[in-house]
Design an enzyme around this catalytic site. Structure first.
Site, short mmCIF file in Angstrom:
data_model
loop_
_atom_site.label_atom_id
_atom_site.label_comp_id
_atom_site.label_asym_id
_atom_site.label_seq_id
_atom_site.Cartn_x
_atom_site.Cartn_y
_atom_site.Cartn_z
N GLU A 223 0.81 -1.22 0.00
CA GLU A 223 0.00 0.00 0.00
C GLU A 223 0.84 1.27 0.00
O GLU A 223 0.38 2.32 -0.42
CB GLU A 223 -0.97 0.01 1.19
CG GLU A 223 -0.31 0.20 2.54
CD GLU A 223 -1.32 0.28 3.67
OE1 GLU A 223 -1.67 1.40 4.07
OE2 GLU A 223 -1.75 -0.79 4.16
N HIS A 273 -5.17 -2.98 -1.08
CA HIS A 273 -5.42 -2.10 0.05
C HIS A 273 -6.60 -1.20 -0.30
O HIS A 273 -6.70 -0.68 -1.41
CB HIS A 273 -4.19 -1.23 0.31
CG HIS A 273 -4.43 -0.10 1.26
ND1 HIS A 273 -4.42 1.22 0.87
CD2 HIS A 273 -4.69 -0.10 2.59
CE1 HIS A 273 -4.65 1.99 1.91
NE2 HIS A 273 -4.83 1.22 2.97
#
Length: 361
Positions: A223, A273
């Site tokens: 992420e 994410h």
């Protein structure tokens, strides 16, 4: 932009040089690139009258590949290799699209077990999630080992041994600390530990990954990865077992496509994410496309879901039976409601006026 010296030689402009200082392909420049290109993809999908995932699924492989910059990654994935992956993905594509439309893409919840929640709050949220059909749960860890053990035991006892549990340290540990800490939490059978150390430490992730294999714990990260090159190196170093793209961190759909294709070549599952605030709305398109046209698999694959701020979007995600249902409205699903934009506009929106007035007092 280029400037010319007294001899007519083209030189990079001061503006271009200044941009390099806050980039290239990372930091402020890359985040701005993602914002602009995400808007372009939204407009393209609306022009075609399709949700973004469908625009990508219906796109000719050569046209799709023309959207990808293969620079710096051809030692791992060439354009021809990517074409072969997409060609193979044509087989069974119609059936997989029908599967998505009927059942959706599996999701997991992060909303039950944030650090700082009381035990009563954890129990309440887990009970509600179980009633709603959730079978995959993620718990935040890393602040205090004994507290983590207590919280993980509480959650595992509530969800039972058959449901999936993941853990997320949000870059908390040094490498040896991560290995030692997770060895103490292994009894709770987590599928993965997410971001165990600095997101820039590729070799550190590889060390952790190798150490946790005997414990049956995978490493998940991505992420905070700046660009496709970082993902390339994570894959080369065998530093992760679960790859987590972010729809706003990388250079929009274009760069995410290259990462999805690299992940397919390495047979590493992509589990995006999506921490709320519009990220769920965006990334659902990418992972649905991935299943239909690239990975063709749901094994060990799921997309994060956080129930946060969806009310501000015109086309919020639809979750049914703990799965993302494919969006049907044209575009990239992140158009905000006019009222929400006006209220939060700086500095004249109502929300900012109240904050600034409070600070003044």
């Amino acid at each position: 932009m280029w400037e010319t010296d007294s001899r007519g030689t083209e030189l990079p402009s001061l503006w271009e040089e200044a941009l390099k200082l806050i980039g290239p392909e990372k930091g402020a420049v890359h985040l701005a690139t993602a914002a602009v290109l995400n808007a372009v993809w939204d407009l393209w999908a609306k022009q075609e009258g399709k949700p973004l995932w469908k625009l990508l699924v219906d796109m000719d492989p050569r046209t799709l590949l023309s959207c990808i910059d293969f620079r710096y990654i051809t030692d791992v994935l060439t354009e021809e290799e990517a074409f072969e992956i997409l060609q193979k993905g044509q087989v069974g594509k119609k059936e997989r699209e029908e599967q998505m439309l009927m059942h959706g893409y599996p999701a997991y919840t992060t909303s039950c077990a944030w650090l700082g929640y009381s035990d009563d709050m954890l129990k309440q949220l887990c009970t509600e999630a179980l009633k709603d059909g959730w079978t995959r749960f993620k718990v935040k860890v890393g602040a205090d080992l004994q507290d983590d053990i207590r919280r993980c035991r509480l959650i595992r006892d509530m969800i039972g041994p058959e449901k999936i549990l993941m853990m997320d340290a949000n870059q908390r540990w040094d490498v040896p600390e991560a290995v030692e800490w997770m060895s103490k939490l292994a009894e709770f059978k987590p599928l993965w530990i997410e971001e165990p150390t600095s997101p820039d430490d590729i070799l550190g992730h590889a060390t952790i990954s190798k150490a946790l294999v005997p414990l049956g714990i995978g490493v998940a990260t991505g992420e905070q990865c700046h660009n496709r090159v970082i993902f390339k190196q994570l894959l080369q170093a065998k530093a992760l077992q679960f790859l987590q793209i972010d729809s706003c961190r990388l250079g929009s759909v274009n760069e995410n496509l290259s990462v999805l294709l690299m992940a397919k070549k390495f047979e590493i599952p992509v589990c995006p994410h999506a921490g709320g605030v519009g990220l769920c709305e965006l990334v659902q398109h990418l992972i649905i496309f991935d299943f239909i046209s690239v990975s063709a698999s749901l094994k060990n694959r799921m997309c994060e879901y956080v129930d946060h701020l969806h009310e501000h979007f015109r086309y919020p995600v639809i979750i049914k039976k703990a799965s993302y249902m494919p969006p049907k409205d044209a575009g990239y699903s992140t158009e905000m409601k006019t009222d929400s934009v006006q209220k939060h506009q700086y500095p004249d929106g109502d929300v900012w006026k109240k904050l600034l007035a409070a600070q003044g007092n």
